[in-house]
Design an enzyme around this catalytic site. Structure first.
Site, PDB file in Angstrom:
ATOM      1  N   ASP A 247      -9.179  -5.639 -25.565  1.00 23.65           N
ATOM      2  CA  ASP A 247      -8.080  -4.802 -25.117  1.00 23.65           C
ATOM      3  C   ASP A 247      -8.268  -4.381 -23.663  1.00 23.65           C
ATOM      4  O   ASP A 247      -9.250  -3.717 -23.330  1.00 23.65           O
ATOM      5  CB  ASP A 247      -7.977  -3.570 -26.012  1.00 23.65           C
TER       6      ASP A 247
ATOM      7  N   ASP B 241      -0.945  -5.647 -19.174  1.00 20.23           N
ATOM      8  CA  ASP B 241      -1.653  -5.200 -20.366  1.00 20.23           C
ATOM      9  C   ASP B 241      -1.608  -6.274 -21.446  1.00 20.23           C
ATOM     10  O   ASP B 241      -0.552  -6.842 -21.718  1.00 20.23           O
ATOM     11  CB  ASP B 241      -1.017  -3.899 -20.874  1.00 20.23           C
TER      12      ASP B 241
END
Length: 468
Positions: free
Chosen positions: A143, A348
């Protein structure tokens, strides 16, 4: 609608000096919503094959979290993905707006927490890696919106269900606790001390999920490549919806993220390529750490830094073109990161749908609608621009190009911005507006590109067809 179309083409004519050039179109081969992918067999590695290696590059295979969803219908999986996306965007915008509350609570109880990038376990991609010596293999979420590396550890006060046995630090020869006096402990945004003067960590997420436990160091094994003394949280109380993964490998820009910790070995460089899940191509999604992670074919844009927040990867979006024409009403000022850390654009891995500030989204949507000669369909979830393409196999749609600082242009394949939302032929424009100042480039728009994060060079690169 007629007024919008007329205004758009009038602006095109004005911008081109009265000679409007034809709009540019991209061919979209229509597909259907993908079902849950199967976990690939070579994710399960023979533990005996994990020999010590000092390689300066490592490659890991990535799998989408839907691979852990058994017997789920494609429509249900897609709805869950959008629900997670809304939750994650709310978390990221809250984090960007508030910065970090750094509190060092040197006691056995924590009085405050931080907000991190993973909301409702919404990191969308994971890999399998070995933890400890000898390595015990487990799934870990990767992540870019989080920093701390952590795993679930026994004994558990409370642990959520994961696909593999809970890691037992007592059975690892390389596990070491971190004392409160250690510089590693002082790098934590929220730290505490046990009665034995051992460092405690806590990470809280936007949906109320959290992980708490001992801060420690451990060896991680990536397909035979060992990385020693990685600082990670050994979580004894982990509550929330983290699906089947054992923990999280934080890839953010913070001091304790995996790329930051291993910067000397891997040159502060890593990249990933996320495949289109509708594609029939056999190439997997992957992440690479080290010098070879940055393709020579990449185009680069400067990596910006938010003075309030060091986790996110900011970059400069200067404009967007639709149909080969710069979208009227979109300017670089809409995406500017100011000196106080407000606004800006981040990229992201865990956000699916790109969010643009509302005025920029509205301008892009209107330009796309004006050029798309397709039958409209009702809005769907967070998408307000959808089309009924039932009975068709191929359509033409206006091109979409994102323009970044430094001259990097990202020409998106049509499948990266017009996507199926059901199996009845409904396709939607895969952008959305946001009322916050933060814009987010999501993974649907990134698919098929190798996205390179060169921390040493403070730049972000894009290479098309990067999953090969």
């Amino acid at each position: 609608m007629e007024g919008i179309i007329f205004s758009f083409f009038l602006l095109v004519i004005c911008l081109s000096g009265g000679n409007a050039k034809p709009l540019e179109y991209e061919t979209l081969v229509l597909g259907t919503l993908p079902g849950p992918p199967s976990l690939n067999g070579d994710l399960i590695w023979d533990l005996e094959a994990a020999e010590t290696s000092v390689e300066s590059t490592l490659t890991v295979r990535l799998e989408h979290r839907d691979a852990l969803a058994l017997n789920a219908a494609p429509e249900a999986l897609f709805k869950l993905r959008l629900d997670r996306d809304v939750a994650r965007v709310n978390t990221l915008t809250t984090m960007a707006a508030g910065g970090r509350n750094v509190t060092r609570a040197h006691s056995k109880n924590f009085s405050s927490s931080i907000i991190s990038g993973l909301s409702q376990g919404s990191g969308e991609y994971f890999t399998r890696l070995g933890i400890g010596t000898p390595p015990k293999y487990a799934y870990m979420v990767l992540d870019t919106g989080s920093d701390i590396v952590w795993i679930q550890c026994s004994p558990c006060r409370k642990c959520y269900t994961q696909a593999d046995p809970i890691f037992d630090p007592k059975k690892s020869n390389s596990f070491a606790v971190v004392p409160c006096s250690s510089p590693l402990c002082r790098k934590l945004d929220v730290s505490g001390c046990s009665q034995q003067r051992l460092c405690l960590y806590q990470v809280s997420y936007g949906d109320g999920s959290f992980t708490v436990g001992q801060f420690s160091t451990e060896t991680l094994t990536f397909r035979g490549t060992k990385v020693g003394k990685v600082a990670l949280g050994c979580g004894h109380d982990n509550e929330g919806l983290f699906v089947g993964a054992a923990g999280l490998l934080g890839l953010g820009r913070g001091k304790l993220s995996f790329p930051s910790q291993t910067g000397r070995r891997f040159g502060q460089k890593f990249s990933y390529c996320l495949v289109d899940r509708q594609s029939s191509a056999s190439m997997p999604s992957s992440a690479i750490f080290g010098e070879s992670s940055v393709p020579r074919s990449a185009v680069f844009t400067p990596m910006l830094r938010n003075p309030k927040l060091d986790t996110f990867y900011y970059l400069e979006l200067t404009g967007i073109s639709a149909g080969g024409v710069p979208v009227p009403g979109i300017s670089a000022s809409m995406f500017k990161l100011d000196a106080a850390g407000n606004g800006g654009v981040i990229i992201d891995s865990g956000t699916s749908v790109t969010r643009l500030t509302r005025p920029a989204y509205t301008a892009l949507r209107n330009a796309f609608r004006a050029g798309a000669q397709l039958k409209r369909a009702p809005a769907f979830s967070l998408f307000d621009t959808c089309y009924d393409l039932s009975g068709k196999s191929v359509v033409k749609v206006p091109t979409v190009v994102m323009h970044f600082g430094g001259g990097a242009n990202l020409a998106l394949p049509a499948a990266n911005y017009l996507i199926p939302v059901d199996n009845n032929g409904t396709f939607c424009f895969a952008f959305a507006g946001t009322t916050s100042g933060l814009s987010i480039i999501g993974n649907i728009q990134q698919q098929g590109f190798r996205v390179a994060f060169d921390g040493a060079g403070s730049r972000i690169g894009f290479s098309p067809n990067g999953c090969a």
